[in-house]
Design a protein around this motif. Structure first.
Motif, mmCIF file in Angstrom:
data_model
loop_
_atom_site.group_PDB
_atom_site.id
_atom_site.type_symbol
_atom_site.label_atom_id
_atom_site.label_comp_id
_atom_site.label_asym_id
_atom_site.label_seq_id
_atom_site.Cartn_x
_atom_site.Cartn_y
_atom_site.Cartn_z
ATOM 1 N N ALA A 285 0.712 -1.602 -0.304
ATOM 2 C CA ALA A 285 -0.491 -0.307 0.132
ATOM 3 C C ALA A 285 0.366 1.046 0.050
ATOM 4 N N ILE A 286 2.097 1.256 0.971
ATOM 5 C CA ILE A 286 2.377 2.340 0.806
ATOM 6 C C ILE A 286 4.375 1.415 0.486
ATOM 7 N N SER A 287 5.406 2.649 -0.563
ATOM 8 C CA SER A 287 6.075 2.145 -0.683
ATOM 9 C C SER A 287 7.209 2.864 0.253
ATOM 10 N N GLY A 288 8.665 1.928 0.144
ATOM 11 C CA GLY A 288 9.121 2.701 1.066
ATOM 12 C C GLY A 288 9.483 2.671 2.452
ATOM 13 N N ALA B 166 -4.856 3.777 -0.234
ATOM 14 C CA ALA B 166 -3.218 4.746 0.048
ATOM 15 C C ALA B 166 -3.856 6.199 -0.200
ATOM 16 N N ARG B 167 -3.893 6.419 -1.291
ATOM 17 C CA ARG B 167 -3.701 7.585 -2.128
ATOM 18 C C ARG B 167 -4.910 8.059 -2.017
ATOM 19 N N SER B 168 -6.203 7.483 -1.472
ATOM 20 C CA SER B 168 -7.187 8.074 -1.548
ATOM 21 C C SER B 168 -7.146 8.969 0.408
ATOM 22 N N LEU B 169 -6.547 8.012 1.332
ATOM 23 C CA LEU B 169 -6.532 8.649 1.599
ATOM 24 C C LEU B 169 -4.951 9.465 2.429
ATOM 25 N N VAL B 170 -4.565 9.817 1.692
ATOM 26 C CA VAL B 170 -3.402 11.252 1.197
ATOM 27 C C VAL B 170 -3.941 12.357 1.000
#
Length: 239
Positions: free
Chosen positions: A151-154, A191-195
């Motif tokens: 869901a989140i890279s890095g 994840a992008r929507s939450l961001v």
């Protein structure tokens, strides 16, 4: 617990105390390091402080009971996660934490709305809401990572659960402040929507609510000075 409750209930600077605690958490978490024991103590003490704050400012006993129920659910599910290593228990814990923070934020906002005068402590309360919302979104990102590790890279998932969650808190705050270093990126649609929602919230909250509260405080302070000046002039005229 009782001392914390009295501190928040009777102190004229209850939100300033809470703000100081939230800021101290930012520095205490790295000090706890990789010790699971210290991280657990810090984790549950944080929500114990929030419970004390909610008990002091929330008049609705139903909301307080719901908060306590979620606190117990978070505690039990966390213990079961470390014993059984099931991500479902971890998800329950994170969801319970989200609800506890949401109740705390709602309680602070209701308490602030009931006040007839804007004080420096209410400004601290507005900042507390901002910081708590950062933790709220961090739980949301954690849930995204639980059910989709990409869901989140890095993020290195080989780290302990507390290390990963601390990275979620870091990612949440830099997103809300629209810093965007680029070291961590949302990948999935959720994840992008939450961001996007958090970025909008961070900008609108600071620009509208906090700025409005500070503006009311300054206007109120100037008005108090004018009233004091009028009263002093009236006293001088009497003599």
């Amino acid at each position: 617990m009782l001392r914390l409750h009295k501190l928040f209930r009777y102190s004229p600077s209850k939100f300033t105390v809470l703000l100081g605690f939230l800021i101290s958490q930012i520095f205490l978490t790295p000090i706890a390091g990789k010790s699971i024991f210290l991280q657990q103590i810090l984790y549950f003490y944080t929500y114990l402080v929030l419970l004390s704050a909610v008990a002091a400012i929330v008049e609705n006993k139903v909301k307080l009971s719901i908060f306590i129920a979620f606190y117990i659910a978070s505690f039990i599910s966390s213990v079961l996660f470390f014993k059984m290593h099931s991500i479902h228990w971890l998800a329950i814990s994170e969801a319970s934490d989200m609800m506890m923070i949401a109740i705390t934020v709602w309680g602070i906002l209701i308490f602030m709305r009931r006040q007839k005068k804007v004080t420096s402590d209410l400004i601290s309360g507005a900042i507390c809401v901002y910081m708590l919302c950062g933790l709220l979104w961090a739980n949301g990102y954690s849930l995204c990572m639980i059910y989709d590790r990409s869901a989140i890279s890095g993020i290195s998932l080989s780290e302990s659960i507390f290390a990963v969650r601390n990275l979620m808190v870091y990612f949440s705050y830099i997103t809300m402040m629209t810093i965007g270093y680029g070291d961590m990126l949302p990948v999935t649609s959720m994840a992008r929507s939450l961001v996007m929602l958090q970025g909008l919230f961070g900008q609108m909250y600071l620009a509208v609510f906090v700025a409005g509260v500070i503006g009311m405080f300054l206007a109120q302070r100037d008005e108090d000075k004018i009233i004091e000046k009028i009263e002093e002039d009236a006293k001088l005229r009497r003599y």
